[in-house]
Design a protein around this motif. Structure first.
Motif, PDB file in Angstrom:
ATOM      1  N   VAL A 130      -4.230 -13.771   3.229  1.00 33.17           N
ATOM      2  CA  VAL A 130      -5.250 -12.754   2.523  1.00 33.17           C
ATOM      3  C   VAL A 130      -4.390 -12.239   1.660  1.00 33.17           C
ATOM      4  O   VAL A 130      -4.924 -12.048   0.221  1.00 33.17           O
ATOM      5  CB  VAL A 130      -5.441 -11.600   3.719  1.00 33.17           C
ATOM      6  N   ILE A 131      -3.028 -11.838   1.687  1.00 32.70           N
ATOM      7  CA  ILE A 131      -2.244 -11.464   0.507  1.00 32.70           C
ATOM      8  C   ILE A 131      -2.267 -12.491  -0.631  1.00 32.70           C
ATOM      9  O   ILE A 131      -2.438 -11.826  -1.840  1.00 32.70           O
ATOM     10  CB  ILE A 131      -0.558 -11.042   1.097  1.00 32.70           C
ATOM     11  N   LYS A 132      -1.875 -13.857  -0.287  1.00 35.78           N
ATOM     12  CA  LYS A 132      -1.807 -14.527  -1.482  1.00 35.78           C
ATOM     13  C   LYS A 132      -3.097 -14.637  -2.149  1.00 35.78           C
ATOM     14  O   LYS A 132      -3.156 -14.626  -3.367  1.00 35.78           O
ATOM     15  CB  LYS A 132      -1.520 -15.991  -0.761  1.00 35.78           C
ATOM     16  N   SER A 133      -4.243 -14.787  -1.533  1.00 33.20           N
ATOM     17  CA  SER A 133      -5.622 -14.955  -2.239  1.00 33.20           C
ATOM     18  C   SER A 133      -5.716 -13.692  -2.976  1.00 33.20           C
ATOM     19  O   SER A 133      -6.515 -13.601  -4.040  1.00 33.20           O
ATOM     20  CB  SER A 133      -6.749 -15.334  -1.564  1.00 33.20           C
ATOM     21  N   SER A 134      -5.386 -12.262  -2.609  1.00 34.30           N
ATOM     22  CA  SER A 134      -5.973 -11.103  -3.352  1.00 34.30           C
ATOM     23  C   SER A 134      -4.895 -11.168  -4.410  1.00 34.30           C
ATOM     24  O   SER A 134      -5.331 -10.638  -5.556  1.00 34.30           O
ATOM     25  CB  SER A 134      -5.425  -9.870  -2.396  1.00 34.30           C
ATOM     26  N   VAL A 135      -3.834 -11.535  -4.405  1.00 30.81           N
ATOM     27  CA  VAL A 135      -2.806 -11.094  -5.229  1.00 30.81           C
ATOM     28  C   VAL A 135      -3.008 -12.040  -6.629  1.00 30.81           C
ATOM     29  O   VAL A 135      -2.817 -11.689  -7.889  1.00 30.81           O
ATOM     30  CB  VAL A 135      -1.154 -11.170  -4.864  1.00 30.81           C
ATOM     31  N   LYS A 149      -5.883   1.615  -1.112  1.00 23.80           N
ATOM     32  CA  LYS A 149      -5.488   0.943  -2.704  1.00 23.80           C
ATOM     33  C   LYS A 149      -5.465  -0.465  -2.757  1.00 23.80           C
ATOM     34  O   LYS A 149      -5.254  -0.895  -3.895  1.00 23.80           O
ATOM     35  CB  LYS A 149      -3.928   1.660  -2.774  1.00 23.80           C
ATOM     36  N   GLY A 150      -5.556  -1.257  -1.905  1.00 22.10           N
ATOM     37  CA  GLY A 150      -5.428  -2.597  -1.803  1.00 22.10           C
ATOM     38  C   GLY A 150      -3.992  -3.345  -1.995  1.00 22.10           C
ATOM     39  O   GLY A 150      -2.919  -2.530  -1.902  1.00 22.10           O
ATOM     40  N   ILE A 151      -4.268  -4.810  -2.047  1.00 23.30           N
ATOM     41  CA  ILE A 151      -3.029  -5.338  -2.117  1.00 23.30           C
ATOM     42  C   ILE A 151      -2.361  -5.436  -3.535  1.00 23.30           C
ATOM     43  O   ILE A 151      -2.998  -6.093  -4.313  1.00 23.30           O
ATOM     44  CB  ILE A 151      -3.136  -6.880  -1.446  1.00 23.30           C
ATOM     45  N   LEU A 152      -1.123  -5.123  -3.681  1.00 28.93           N
ATOM     46  CA  LEU A 152      -0.568  -4.936  -4.964  1.00 28.93           C
ATOM     47  C   LEU A 152       0.756  -5.902  -5.252  1.00 28.93           C
ATOM     48  O   LEU A 152       1.102  -6.318  -4.141  1.00 28.93           O
ATOM     49  CB  LEU A 152      -0.045  -3.393  -5.414  1.00 28.93           C
ATOM     50  N   ALA A 153       1.053  -6.042  -6.430  1.00 21.29           N
ATOM     51  CA  ALA A 153       2.108  -6.830  -6.596  1.00 21.29           C
ATOM     52  C   ALA A 153       2.882  -5.758  -7.318  1.00 21.29           C
ATOM     53  O   ALA A 153       2.898  -4.957  -8.133  1.00 21.29           O
ATOM     54  CB  ALA A 153       1.850  -7.682  -7.871  1.00 21.29           C
ATOM     55  N   PRO A 182       0.428  -4.083   0.432  1.00 18.73           N
ATOM     56  CA  PRO A 182       0.556  -4.419   1.949  1.00 18.73           C
ATOM     57  C   PRO A 182      -1.027  -4.649   2.342  1.00 18.73           C
ATOM     58  O   PRO A 182      -2.039  -4.449   1.679  1.00 18.73           O
ATOM     59  CB  PRO A 182       0.862  -3.157   2.493  1.00 18.73           C
ATOM     60  N   THR A 183      -1.320  -5.453   3.383  1.00 13.79           N
ATOM     61  CA  THR A 183      -2.521  -5.629   4.163  1.00 13.79           C
ATOM     62  C   THR A 183      -2.980  -4.156   4.843  1.00 13.79           C
ATOM     63  O   THR A 183      -2.185  -3.276   4.726  1.00 13.79           O
ATOM     64  CB  THR A 183      -2.777  -6.698   5.255  1.00 13.79           C
ATOM     65  N   ALA A 184      -4.238  -4.155   5.202  1.00 16.80           N
ATOM     66  CA  ALA A 184      -4.676  -2.947   5.918  1.00 16.80           C
ATOM     67  C   ALA A 184      -5.198  -3.162   7.129  1.00 16.80           C
ATOM     68  O   ALA A 184      -6.432  -3.315   7.260  1.00 16.80           O
ATOM     69  CB  ALA A 184      -5.486  -2.152   5.088  1.00 16.80           C
ATOM     70  N   VAL A 185      -4.655  -3.756   8.333  1.00 18.07           N
ATOM     71  CA  VAL A 185      -4.958  -4.182   9.563  1.00 18.07           C
ATOM     72  C   VAL A 185      -4.918  -2.998  10.812  1.00 18.07           C
ATOM     73  O   VAL A 185      -3.904  -2.651  10.873  1.00 18.07           O
ATOM     74  CB  VAL A 185      -4.422  -5.188  10.158  1.00 18.07           C
ATOM     75  N   ASP A 186      -6.250  -2.590  11.117  1.00 16.12           N
ATOM     76  CA  ASP A 186      -6.168  -1.486  11.872  1.00 16.12           C
ATOM     77  C   ASP A 186      -5.893  -2.300  13.292  1.00 16.12           C
ATOM     78  O   ASP A 186      -6.009  -3.148  13.935  1.00 16.12           O
ATOM     79  CB  ASP A 186      -7.422  -0.903  12.160  1.00 16.12           C
TER      80      ASP A 186
END
Ligand SMILES: Cc1cc2nc3c(=O)[nH]c(=O)nc-3n(C[C@H](O)[C@H](O)[C@H](O)COP(=O)(O)OP(=O)(O)OC[C@H]3O[C@@H](n4cnc5c(N)ncnc54)[C@H](O)[C@@H]3O)c2cc1C
Length: 481
Positions: A285-290, A250-254, A266-270
């Motif tokens: 990654v979280i900062k740039s996505s959101v 679902k991707g990184i949400l706010a 959340p991130t999605a790191v295997d």
């Protein structure tokens, strides 16, 4: 030897819903947890969203149980006295996002989701004022909700306990034997008998399965890291806001929490094994996505980083009644939207057991009384409470305004020794701006007096003391790499 009809392993949201449903159906049940408290797995660190169900693949267990679970939550929350935020959710995108949003809308309608609507930018801005300038369209799912996932789980277990269920914590199962169609479960010190086993251990499913000769279930793990902002940022977003979904999820949400904080992730790191550390690269990654979705974020207001681990068995939930051992039921791979789906998973499992011959009984239902929360009282109510018991006038956690009276009430109510983390998850002590810097000493002193043990024996979580040993290793600041 104690005899139970059903032994449920794992006190996450799934085990807790099944436990509660069986207990309320008059079935003699025991809930077995290897940790020192309930809800120590994925159910304690997730986004807390009761999804509407538009993004689950068609004709999957995920789709079926998500949509039904979403419908079941409000009444159960009311019964338990749990807060539920009926805020809806948004998936947003730029000028090219319409085809993908329409696909989600169509899938949602197929899955049975109601109240879905595509909105344009001006309609979106009426709901969310801080959307990034590139956002042009959104899918509004009015039925999505938010809850506190760990609080909900704890309340379910409390309701079950006051209605006759039994709980065994710190129970490390060392053997399970089959004797005349019954399971004899032991930790080496204590044994008991059960006619059925429900294995809802999440990541620990094979620890129990292997004891009774079941094949190992191959699992994969995906870590999700989060950034949590102080409550001063309340109102930045009013509901979960997702980007367009990808293959990864679902991707990184706010999102707002039910208590008024804001989080991103959340991130999605295997990962190869269960690990809840937070990495520096993921924070970026979280900062740039959101920031592609939301403007005006003040990351300086970050108060906590944390992570949860999704446990997967292929693409769908894994619920199996047909195992080598009769009356042994396995529920694992409950990745997202498992929180949303949990009441419906429990409904399905319990109905199937009853269809297969499990006997139920009428019980005299006892209602769970929610914890006192002075912030919900008006001045007159608070004054009379303090006149009755002055402990309700003594603040221990200043950031979250939690009193000695509220803490003692919870310590008295819980039939086992709590850690400071356990008190935190029930009352929000140490969860505010100072993250415990000011209130830990007062909380530890209070708990040590209540339990009549030395302060160094009041643990943060597990067997980690806040006073002796390496507190960072204990996890107050989490492990960073
Ligand atoms: C980052 C992230 C975000 C998510 N966001 C959402 C969301 O917003 N909405 C949503 O619907 N879903 C979400 N999910 C999914 C949801 O959190 C899970 O589906 C759900 O919590 C799974 O619950 P569970 O009871 O199966 O497992 P768990 O919560 O992991 O519970 C398993 C329990 O079993 C115990 N245990 C393990 N081994 C043993 C043993 N041998 N003996 C006894 N006990 C044992 C563990 O200590 C634990 O308490 C998210 C998940 C993650 C990780």
């Amino acid at each position: 030897m104690q005899k139970y009809t059903v032994a449920i392993f794992g006190s996450g949201i799934v085990g807790a819903f099944i436990f509660d449903s069986l207990v309320l159906n008059g079935v003699k049940c025991v809930l077995i947890e290897k940790g020192e408290d309930v809800c120590l797995g994925a159910s304690k660190a997730n986004s807390g969203i009761i999804h509407a169900g538009y993004d689950c693949e068609k004709d999957t267990l995920k789709a079926k149980f998500n949509v039904r679970g979403n419908q079941l939550y409000p009444d159960i929350a009311k019964r338990l006295g749990e807060r539920i935020g009926s805020c809806g959710s948004l998936v947003v995108g730029d000028k090219n996002s319409l085809p993908k949003l329409n696909e989600l809308l169509e899938r949602g309608i197929y899955n049975g989701v109601k109240n879905l609507q595509i909105l344009n930018r001006s309609q979106l801005l009426k709901l969310e004022k801080n959307l990034n300038q590139d956002i042009e369209y959104g899918l509004y799912a009015k039925d999505a909700k938010i809850i506190s996932p760990y609080h909900f789980t704890i309340s379910l277990v409390e309701e079950s306990l006051i209605n006759g269920g039994k709980l065994k914590l710190n129970f490390i199962t060392t053997s399970i034997q089959k004797l005349n169609d019954k399971f004899i479960i032991s930790n080496g010190k204590e044994s008991f008998e059960s006619s059925y086993i429900i294995n809802a251990c999440g990541a620990g499913v094979n620890e129990i399965g292997s004891l009774i000769g079941e094949d190992i279930i191959p699992l994969t793990f995906t870590k999700g890291e989060y950034i949590l902002l102080d409550k001063s940022e309340m109102g930045l977003v009013s509901r979960p806001i997702f980007p367009l979904p990808t293959e990864k999820g679902k991707g990184i949400l706010a999102c707002p929490t039910i208590s008024g904080n804001t989080f991103f992730g959340p991130t999605a790191v295997d990962i190869n094994k269960y690990d809840t550390s937070v990495s520096y690269s993921s924070l970026n990654v979280i900062k740039s996505s959101v920031t592609k979705m939301i403007s005006n974020i003040n990351f300086k207001k970050t108060i906590k980083l944390y992570a949860g681990v999704r446990v997967k068995k292929g693409k769908d939930f894994y619920i199996n009644f047909d195992n080598k051992n009769k009356n042994y039921i396995v529920i694992t791979g409950i990745s997202s939207p498992g929180l949303s789906a949990a009441p419906a998973i429990a409904e399905f499992v319990v109905n199937k057991l009853i269809e297969n011959g499990l006997k139920t009984n009428k019980i005299e239902f006892k209602q769970r009384i929610p914890y006192t929360n002075i912030l919900t009282l008006n001045e007159d109510e608070l004054s009379s409470l303090i006149r009755l018991n002055k402990d309700y006038g003594e603040i221990i956690c200043n950031c979250e305004k939690i009193t000695k009276g509220e803490i003692i009430e919870v310590l008295k109510r819980t039939p086992f020794i709590l850690t400071t983390d356990g008190v935190k998850r029930r009352l929000r002590t140490t969860m505010g701006h100072c993250q415990g810097s000011f209130c830990y000493p007062k909380l530890i002193k209070l708990m040590s007096e209540f339990y009549q043990v030395p302060e160094e024996q009041i643990n943060f979580k597990g067997t980690k003391s806040l006073i002796v040993g390496d507190i960072k290793e204990g996890g107050i600041y989490g492990k960073h790499n």
